[in-house]
Design a protein around this motif. Structure first.
Motif: not given
Length: 215
Positions: A3-4, A87-90, A93-95, A126-127
């Motif tokens: 989780t970030v 955040i999602f590209e680097q 995270p799952d959330e 959803p994340k």
């Protein structure tokens, strides 16, 4: 599960009371980066055009971070949008929990709430969870779901952001394939027990657990 946490620049009065004690990793967007540093939190990434902080404050942030500084190259995206993308590209995270995204300017609030409607961000919906002192906002793509009641929240709202048929199977106020042709908030619903079930066929649905403000 990773989780970030992302802190953006909304009013501190809307923060959860335990924000400073939450475990990282943390990312700061624009003024949110400076606020993390002032809390003694070392962000792993900071993002934005940094037009809301002074050059001296930006230098303070750069000296404190443990990772990348990403400067927004244009005004086509908000600081929050660029932060979510980065955040999602680097960090993958799952959330992603976003704080500081509510309160203050309404244009910023709407941009944050509607971020997941952009097809570029929709698969990540959803994340993503938006969290403040009174509300937890989660996003869902079409399907059938079980949601668990948060101990500190009384109310439950279902907010179709796009056209859909929505079924609330066992909430206090149920619906059966209710047609929603435009965004609407089915507000002030409640759990019956500790879990609720819902389903919908198309679009994006926001589900909000909330409580009244404490004085």
């Amino acid at each position: 599960m990773t989780t970030v946490n992302l802190l953006v620049g909304g009013p501190t009065a809307n923060w959860p009371t335990d924000l400073a004690q939450l475990s990282g990793p943390w990312v700061g967007a624009d003024r949110g980066a400076l606020r993390l540093v002032k809390l003694g939190i070392q962000p792993v990434m900071v993002v934005g055009d940094f037009d809301s902080i002074s050059p001296a404050e930006l230098q303070t942030v750069k000296q404190a971070i443990a990772g990348a500084v990403i400067v927004k190259p244009d005004q086509d995206h908000t600081d929050t949008q660029l932060a979510v993308k980065s955040i999602f590209e680097q960090l993958h995270p799952d959330e992603l929990h976003i704080y500081g995204a509510t309160g203050g300017r309404l244009d910023h609030l709407l941009a944050n709430l509607w971020l997941v409607l952009d097809p570029f961000f929709r698969d990540w919906a959803p994340k993503i969870t938006l969290i403040d002192r009174q509300n937890t906002i989660r996003y869902f793509l079409p399907g059938s779901y079980t949601i668990t009641k948060e101990a500190t929240k009384k109310y439950l709202a279902f907010v179709p952001l796009m056209p859909m048929k929505l079924t609330l199977a066992d909430e206090k106020y149920p619906l059966t394939a209710a047609q929603n042709d435009y965004p609407i908030s089915w507000a002030s619903n409640e759990f019956v027990g500790e879990q609720g079930h819902f389903s919908f066929d198309t679009g994006v649905l926001a589900v909000i657990q909330s409580c009244d403000a404490t004085v």
